[in-house]
Design an enzyme around this catalytic site. Sequence first.
Site, PDB file in Angstrom:
ATOM      1  N   HIS A 140      47.846  48.439 -28.284  1.00  0.00           N
ATOM      2  CA  HIS A 140      47.998  47.837 -27.132  1.00  0.00           C
ATOM      3  C   HIS A 140      49.424  48.048 -26.170  1.00  0.00           C
ATOM      4  O   HIS A 140      50.119  49.058 -26.659  1.00  0.00           O
ATOM      5  CB  HIS A 140      48.297  46.389 -27.432  1.00  0.00           C
ATOM      6  CG  HIS A 140      49.442  45.976 -28.240  1.00  0.00           C
ATOM      7  ND1 HIS A 140      49.613  46.203 -29.542  1.00  0.00           N
ATOM      8  CD2 HIS A 140      50.625  45.499 -27.745  1.00  0.00           C
ATOM      9  CE1 HIS A 140      51.025  45.845 -29.738  1.00  0.00           C
ATOM     10  NE2 HIS A 140      51.399  45.683 -28.675  1.00  0.00           N
ATOM     11  N   HIS A 172      53.712  51.799 -22.521  1.00  0.00           N
ATOM     12  CA  HIS A 172      53.138  52.869 -23.611  1.00  0.00           C
ATOM     13  C   HIS A 172      52.456  51.978 -24.781  1.00  0.00           C
ATOM     14  O   HIS A 172      52.487  50.672 -24.892  1.00  0.00           O
ATOM     15  CB  HIS A 172      54.561  53.539 -24.480  1.00  0.00           C
ATOM     16  CG  HIS A 172      55.545  52.374 -24.927  1.00  0.00           C
ATOM     17  ND1 HIS A 172      56.336  51.743 -23.996  1.00  0.00           N
ATOM     18  CD2 HIS A 172      55.366  51.917 -26.007  1.00  0.00           C
ATOM     19  CE1 HIS A 172      56.932  50.906 -24.738  1.00  0.00           C
ATOM     20  NE2 HIS A 172      56.635  51.050 -25.986  1.00  0.00           N
TER      21      HIS A 172
END
Length: 185
Positions: free
Chosen positions: A128, A39
């Site tokens: 990220h 995630h």
Amino acid sequence: MRLFVSVDLPDDFAEPVADLQAEFAEASGLSFTDPEQAHVTMKFLGDVDEDRLADLERALEAAVDDAGVDPFTVRYGGLGVFPTLEYISVLWLGVERGGEQLTTLHESIEARTTDLGFDPEDHDFTPHVTLARMEHAGGKELVQELVEERDPTIGKTRVAELRLTESTLTDEGPAYSTVASFPLE
């Protein structure tokens, strides 16, 4: 409840994320994240009392409305580290497309959650996916080499919601569950 706001990668990205992690398997000192839980953390909230949950959910709904971001495409690719290649604590997969929308959403979430008394971030937001944490520098040179040489693309997906996610720490690592979802439409 230990909570964070996330954009989750689809289930079919678990295998390419695991394949990318496997390229770093020889680097000692890395502790890999679970590719099935990949995630983008939009905001880490930490420990939150359940009696604050309703206010938090309203704030996140308002943050999504404030941001005015419609569903969008994110392409995941590229590698990076935090804080620097010389001192690595986190190895990550980057965002090649969709970073503007993720940043807009983050800024809106940040404004609404700090209004509720949550701590503001102490660093700039870089969208990220965490691949691994570096526990010791034994494999630092290999990580540096691969980050500088490799430029992988994992794939692209449509982002249509944010999730409020609970992280429960277990002996096998964190287990995540969705507390609430916030559609972008």
